[in-house]
Design an enzyme around this catalytic site. Structure first.
Site, PDB file in Angstrom:
ATOM      1  N   ASP A 486       1.029  -0.815  -0.001  1.00  7.34           N
ATOM      2  CA  ASP A 486      -0.555   0.218  -0.402  1.00  7.34           C
ATOM      3  C   ASP A 486       1.009   1.390   0.125  1.00  7.34           C
ATOM      4  O   ASP A 486       2.038   1.346   0.143  1.00  7.34           O
ATOM      5  CB  ASP A 486      -0.840   0.346   1.332  1.00  7.34           C
ATOM      6  CG  ASP A 486      -2.158   1.045   0.805  1.00  7.34           C
ATOM      7  OD1 ASP A 486      -2.424   1.549  -0.038  1.00  7.34           O
ATOM      8  OD2 ASP A 486      -2.696   0.498   1.708  1.00  7.34           O
ATOM      9  N   ASP A 556     -10.739   2.224  -3.192  1.00  6.39           N
ATOM     10  CA  ASP A 556     -11.526   1.919  -1.760  1.00  6.39           C
ATOM     11  C   ASP A 556     -12.902   2.013  -1.651  1.00  6.39           C
ATOM     12  O   ASP A 556     -12.880   1.444  -0.398  1.00  6.39           O
ATOM     13  CB  ASP A 556     -10.654   2.529  -0.959  1.00  6.39           C
ATOM     14  CG  ASP A 556      -9.377   2.753  -0.237  1.00  6.39           C
ATOM     15  OD1 ASP A 556      -8.778   1.451  -0.882  1.00  6.39           O
ATOM     16  OD2 ASP A 556      -8.810   3.502   0.901  1.00  6.39           O
TER      17      ASP A 556
HETATM   18  C1  GLA Z   1      -5.794   1.674   2.409  1.00 11.48           C
HETATM   19  C2  GLA Z   1      -6.307   0.353   1.209  1.00 11.48           C
HETATM   20  C3  GLA Z   1      -7.044   0.032   2.226  1.00 11.48           C
HETATM   21  C4  GLA Z   1      -6.310  -0.757   3.862  1.00 11.48           C
HETATM   22  C5  GLA Z   1      -5.915   0.561   4.022  1.00 11.48           C
HETATM   23  C6  GLA Z   1      -5.727   0.076   4.760  1.00 11.48           C
HETATM   24  O1  GLA Z   1      -6.327   3.137   2.388  1.00 11.48           O
HETATM   25  O2  GLA Z   1      -6.787   1.094   0.510  1.00 11.48           O
HETATM   26  O3  GLA Z   1      -7.789  -1.484   1.182  1.00 11.48           O
HETATM   27  O4  GLA Z   1      -5.957  -1.365   3.096  1.00 11.48           O
HETATM   28  O5  GLA Z   1      -5.070   1.354   3.360  1.00 11.48           O
HETATM   29  O6  GLA Z   1      -4.812   1.103   6.211  1.00 11.48           O
END
Ligand code: GLA
Length: 745
Positions: A486, A556
């Protein structure tokens, strides 16, 4: 990128495609081998691959000039020598001539591919052809400044199956002093003269990525870009240009391209004074600088370009095929994506051993193949204020380390994946307390936080070593099959005070190069580990990172209706075969929308299916339904992930309907998903006319969700499904249906 022109692949593919009726219309030229030739008498280069031809020539001024980019021509078609376009007092010939790669100098007024500042203050560079060589089908053309020892090698590598051309430029400093590259691009794509062009591109933001935009191209310049340090979602590094008159997804000429670069980037689409359209792409020129020392070379990111005679749909299919067959790790046979479970929306930061084990048991019962524990497992991580940078297992949450959980997951016949965010640090972390100098910063200036975190300067060798080191250790000590990598903020204060001032801006390039090199080294030393590129959703998806990652997280936003638009936009440049899509709770946190479980599954089944809901809350009926849908997905996944996508009705412009069809590569199965936002009055769902089938073959229809209209035949020819079409019994709000056509002869 492989040149399989001399293998049997093209012939086999086309034999199958002829039998499905596809070859005649879409890819007939694939039988012809790819070739790259030079005609010394006219000084013309010609590259033919799949269904496209690209021609460039050296004109009387020694400039390299585009002569043709489009549909494949006959082998004997004539190409007279290149001739520079005339100029006047205001618009000089240098700017008017459609050059392949122009440096800023000699009065250039259009977007340059190269701009250099020399230590003596000179900023004028004028490049002329020196020599070339052809290695297989890869063409390299060497240019040199008229007086200084600055060399530029332009490389053109065609992909035999799709005709997609990979371009790059290598700048070499053979002077006796360093100089600064102020701007550099991989090259310029010049389109045929025309005044009726339309540009398509993608825009977005967090939880709202992948919006397709369209606009007419007028005199002036449109810049698609990221100034964020990484790819970003505001624009994605992809463009497609066609004639304004084309309305059908699968008809008409389309010129398209995409940059393989995960740092700040720009693509400039410019219509000049002569109505010529040129597209230049590379690292973003804003705040750019790269000190190139004596004897050093700088190679740009790749700028890929292609031509489709079959509309924007054909352009997407070429890119999808190219990504799978020639770009992704393990190409041409990257593994199918396993059905995945992810804990994020279920447990947030509140992960622990018993909780994750309980979810793993439930996930395994559904047929899930990979269990991924998301954020929260490390350091002092309780929320997003602390812990990033401290990559040890949190002893309160996992008193026995990760092993018991991983063993449990394995005992349930799933593999195990873990979330990491390696390039980031929370100020509240041991790492930051120890190494406050490791982040991007300007001394004496505030360090702007985003999501309570700062960006580690991955360009620094010590940071690179730390990041590689902890990841390598994590993978050595634990049986981990998958990393969700990420990256949850953009850059600010991009200073690198540890290096001399004239090298500080190298950070834009060196950061991204180190990111790639860590991914490459991890893959080499842990060949069974797969990696997902995630950046708070779809902020780091591009052809650069896709060389090192097996899948990507597009957004997301997991609302299954919003996802239709998101997935539609994503599919223009990128294959659904890498697009992770989770089924999550209803009502959703994003917009409080309530959708049936079946609708949510069907939306996610258009990509790589995952589940991200709290399974503890699902009723026995829901768990049974989910088990059925997972099994159904496995029976269509190869088609969805590898097949030829047709966007039959797009969800663009707030359309009430959305329909996609994917035809498997072997032509034996077609899968169609149909979604209805809401019915009005007594209107019926529009009839669906399939595409890409063999007119003469027989196919049987089977709805695995929703209903086909009562009068739909059980079996009919490809011609019937494509021309007569079929109706769905779809009425109401947020309804969905899906059916397969299976070839029976
Ligand atoms: C980002 C990712 C999510 C999740 C969060 C965790 O927003 O896109 O899918 O993994 O971080 O903090």
């Amino acid at each position: 990128m492989k040149d399989r022109s001399k293998t049997k692949w093209g012939l086999i593919a086309c034999a199958f495609l002829v039998s499905t009726g596809l070859c005649a219309s879409t890819v007939v030229a694939q039988t012809a081998p790819a070739t790259t030739q030079y005609d010394a008498s006219s000084r013309v280069f010609r590259i033919d691959a799949a269904d496209s031809t690209y021609v460039l020539g050296i004109n009387e001024n020694g400039q390299l000039q585009t002569l043709y980019w489009g549909k494949r021509l006959s082998a004997n078609d004539p190409f007279p020598a290149a001739k520079a376009t005339s100029g006047g007092g205001f618009d000089l010939s240098t700017s008017n001539t459609p050059q392949e790669f122009v440096s800023w100098g000699g009065g250039l007024t259009v977007e340059p591919d190269l701009k250099i500042t020399f230590p003596d203050g000179n900023r004028d560079v004028v490049l002329k052809y020196v020599s070339h060589h052809i290695d297989g089908n890869t063409l390299s053309v060497i240019m040199k400044d008229i007086s200084r020892e600055v060399y530029v090698t332009l490389e053109y590598q065609p992909d035999a199956e799709t005709g997609i051309l990979r371009r790059s430029a290598t700048i070499e400093n053979r002077t006796d002093a360093p100089f600064t590259i102020e701007q550099v691009a991989a090259g310029t794509w010049n389109l045929p003269h025309g005044t009726d062009y339309r540009l398509r591109y993608l825009t977005g933001g967090w939880a709202a990525e992948w919006n397709l935009q369209e606009q007419s191209i007028h005199p002036g310049k449109t810049i698609l870009e990221s100034r964020r340090g990484t790819t970003g979602a505001q624009n994605n590094p992809w463009f497609a240009i066609d004639h304004n008159v084309s309305t059908d997804q699968d008809e008409g000429s389309v010129w398209f391209g995409a940059l393989g670069w995960s740092g700040s980037w720009q693509i400039a689409i410019e219509q000049d004074m002569k109505q010529q359209v040129r597209v230049t792409g590379g690292p973003n020129a804003f705040d750019f600088g790269y000190l190139l020392k004596k004897g050093e070379k700088f190679t740009t990111p790749y700028f890929y370009g292609g031509y489709s005679a079959h509309g924007i749909g054909g352009a997407s299919r070429l890119l999808h095929r190219f990504e799978i067959d020639s770009l992704l790790p393990h190409h041409p046979t990257p593994k199918l994506r396993p059905v995945l479970y992810n804990s994020w929306e279920a447990t947030g930061f509140d992960v622990n051993e018993p909780g994750q084990m309980a979810l793993a048991e439930k996930a395994a019962n559904l047929g899930v193949e990979r269990f991924v524990m998301d954020d929260g497992w490390f350091g002092g991580r309780k929320n997003d204020h602390a812990g990033l940078g401290d990559w040890y297992v949190n002893p309160q949450k996992f008193p026995h380390g990760l092993k018991p959980l991983i063993d449990k997951v394995h005992s349930l016949n799933m593999d195990f994946g873990l979330w990491v965010e390696p390039e980031m640090v929370n100020p509240d972390s041991d790492l930051y307390r120890k190494h406050p100098d490791w982040v991007l910063n300007f001394p004496g200036r505030p360090r702007t936080e985003g999501r309570n975190q700062l960006v580690l300067n991955l360009a620094r060798p010590d940071v690179r070593a730390y990041v590689y080191g902890f990841l390598d250790k994590l993978l050595k000590e634990n049986d981990i099959s998958f990393l969700k990598w990420d990256y949850n903020r953009n850059w600010s204060e991009p200073g690198w005070p540890a290096v001399p001032q004239d090298q500080e801006k190298n950070v834009y390039v060196d950061f991204t190069r180190n990111f790639y090199s860590i991914l490459a080294e991890l893959r080499q030393n842990h060949p069974n580990v797969e990696i997902e590129s995630c950046s708070g959703g779809g902020s780091r998806v591009d052809l650069g990172v896709m060389q090192y990652t097996d899948e990507v997280w597009p957004s997301d936003n997991t609302d299954a209706y919003d996802r239709l638009q998101i997935q539609n936009g994503f599919s223009y440049p990128y294959t659904p075969g890498v697009m992770m899509a989770w089924v999550t709770e209803s009502p959703t946190w994003v917009n409080n929308r309530t959708l049936s479980l079946e609708y949510r599954f069907l939306s996610s089944m258009q990509g790589s299916l995952g589940i991200g809901a709290n399974l503890n809350k699902w009723t026995p009926e829901e768990l049974t339904k989910a088990t059925q849908m997972v099994a159904q997905y496995k029976s269509i996944r190869e088609t969805v992930q590898r097949g030829e996508l047709y966007r039959l009705i797009t969800p663009e412009n707030n359309s009430e309907q959305s329909v996609t069809e994917t035809v498997s590569r072997d032509g034996k199965q077609a899968v169609t998903f149909a979604f209805l936002h809401s019915s009005t009055e007594y209107s019926s769902f529009p009839r669906i006319f399939l595409r890409g089938l063999d007119e003469n073959a027989m196919y049987s229809a089977h709805a695995f969700a929703g209903k086909l209209a009562g009068d739909t035949p059980a079996q009919a020819s490809g011609a019937y499904w494509m021309h007569h079409g079929l109706d769905l019994d779809l009425r109401g709000d947020f309804q969905a249906a899906a059916f397969t056509l299976t070839r029976s002869n």
